[in-house]
Design a protein around this motif. Structure first.
Motif, PDB file in Angstrom:
ATOM      1  N   ALA A 104     -24.309  52.987 -17.795  1.00 36.91           N
ATOM      2  CA  ALA A 104     -23.847  51.601 -17.814  1.00 36.91           C
ATOM      3  C   ALA A 104     -22.353  51.631 -17.546  1.00 36.91           C
ATOM      4  CB  ALA A 104     -24.140  50.949 -19.158  1.00 36.91           C
ATOM      5  N   MET A 105     -21.890  50.692 -16.741  1.00 36.84           N
ATOM      6  CA  MET A 105     -20.464  50.583 -16.453  1.00 36.84           C
ATOM      7  C   MET A 105     -19.973  49.257 -17.014  1.00 36.84           C
ATOM      8  SD  MET A 105     -17.961  52.295 -15.084  1.00 36.84           S
ATOM      9  CE  MET A 105     -18.635  53.413 -13.869  1.00 36.84           C
ATOM     10  N   LEU A 106     -18.938  49.347 -17.842  1.00 32.86           N
ATOM     11  CA  LEU A 106     -18.340  48.159 -18.454  1.00 32.86           C
ATOM     12  C   LEU A 106     -16.904  48.032 -17.969  1.00 32.86           C
ATOM     13  CD1 LEU A 106     -20.080  49.604 -21.203  1.00 32.86           C
ATOM     14  CD2 LEU A 106     -20.006  47.137 -21.456  1.00 32.86           C
ATOM     15  N   ARG A 107     -16.500  46.798 -17.687  1.00 37.94           N
ATOM     16  CA  ARG A 107     -15.175  46.526 -17.131  1.00 37.94           C
ATOM     17  C   ARG A 107     -14.331  45.754 -18.143  1.00 37.94           C
ATOM     18  NH1 ARG A 107     -16.782  43.552 -13.087  1.00 37.94           N
ATOM     19  NH2 ARG A 107     -16.503  41.614 -14.199  1.00 37.94           N
ATOM     20  N   ILE A 108     -13.064  46.117 -18.219  1.00 38.80           N
ATOM     21  CA  ILE A 108     -12.099  45.353 -19.002  1.00 38.80           C
ATOM     22  C   ILE A 108     -11.880  44.031 -18.264  1.00 38.80           C
ATOM     23  CG2 ILE A 108      -9.691  45.313 -19.794  1.00 38.80           C
ATOM     24  CD1 ILE A 108      -9.912  48.381 -20.016  1.00 38.80           C
ATOM     25  N   PRO A 109     -11.730  42.911 -18.973  1.00 39.04           N
ATOM     26  CA  PRO A 109     -11.644  41.612 -18.304  1.00 39.04           C
ATOM     27  C   PRO A 109     -10.602  41.522 -17.185  1.00 39.04           C
ATOM     28  CG  PRO A 109     -11.906  41.276 -20.643  1.00 39.04           C
ATOM     29  CD  PRO A 109     -11.724  42.765 -20.432  1.00 39.04           C
ATOM     30  N   ASP A 110      -9.483  42.244 -17.293  1.00 39.72           N
ATOM     31  CA  ASP A 110      -8.489  42.148 -16.221  1.00 39.72           C
ATOM     32  C   ASP A 110      -8.890  42.956 -14.984  1.00 39.72           C
ATOM     33  OD1 ASP A 110      -7.877  44.845 -16.699  1.00 39.72           O
ATOM     34  OD2 ASP A 110      -5.862  44.448 -17.442  1.00 39.72           O
ATOM     35  N   GLY A 111     -10.003  43.696 -15.085  1.00 41.71           N
ATOM     36  CA  GLY A 111     -10.526  44.435 -13.941  1.00 41.71           C
ATOM     37  C   GLY A 111      -9.863  45.768 -13.668  1.00 41.71           C
TER      38      GLY A 111
END
Length: 146
Positions: free
Chosen positions: A55-62
């Protein structure tokens, strides 16, 4: 040539769904989840007969990501106790800047998170703490003051 950016940090887990839920509650966005196997992956990571879910999760600022991997084959191994202290050799935590540390702590506790030490203030600059989440993952939280 210099480094362009840090792309992601990999965390190998046993309960992929629980750890995804923890990081989503933290504020990360799930980019995708699925199986990963094949000879190319085996050559890159140096293991044979690999079957895993990632699974890949991104910080909101990308600008940053956390990759989670659940190995089905070969089975993941344990390097130490799940509740290893912060001074254990190796990577021990990921630190995130947050906007409301107390609200986030309350929400993370619903996912089993516990403070490692205490919520403390550093001068007039930050409120900081370490939280131990699912599978012993330590996350640092820092709320800038003022």
């Amino acid at each position: 040539m210099a480094i362009q950016r840090m792309d992601n940090v990999l965390i190998v887990v046993d309960d992929l769904d629980a750890v995804i839920a923890f990081f989503v509650e933290l504020g990360m966005e799930l980019e995708g989840k699925g199986p990963l196997e094949g000879r190319w992956a085996e050559r890159v990571i140096g293991l044979d007969d690999v079957r895993q879910d990632i699974a890949m999760l991104r910080i909101p600022d990308g600008h940053g990501r956390v990759e989670l991997a659940k190995f089905h084959r070969p089975k993941a191994i344990t390097a130490g106790p799940d509740d290893a202290p912060v001074n254990t050799l190796g990577m021990r935590r990921i630190m995130f800047a947050v906007d409301d540390i107390e609200d986030l702590l309350a929400r993370l506790r619903a996912h089993g998170a516990e403070l490692v030490g205490e919520l403390e203030q550093y001068e007039d600059a930050y409120r900081l703490c370490y939280v131990r989440g699912p599978e012993g993952i330590i996350v640092g939280l820092a709320e800038q003051l003022g």
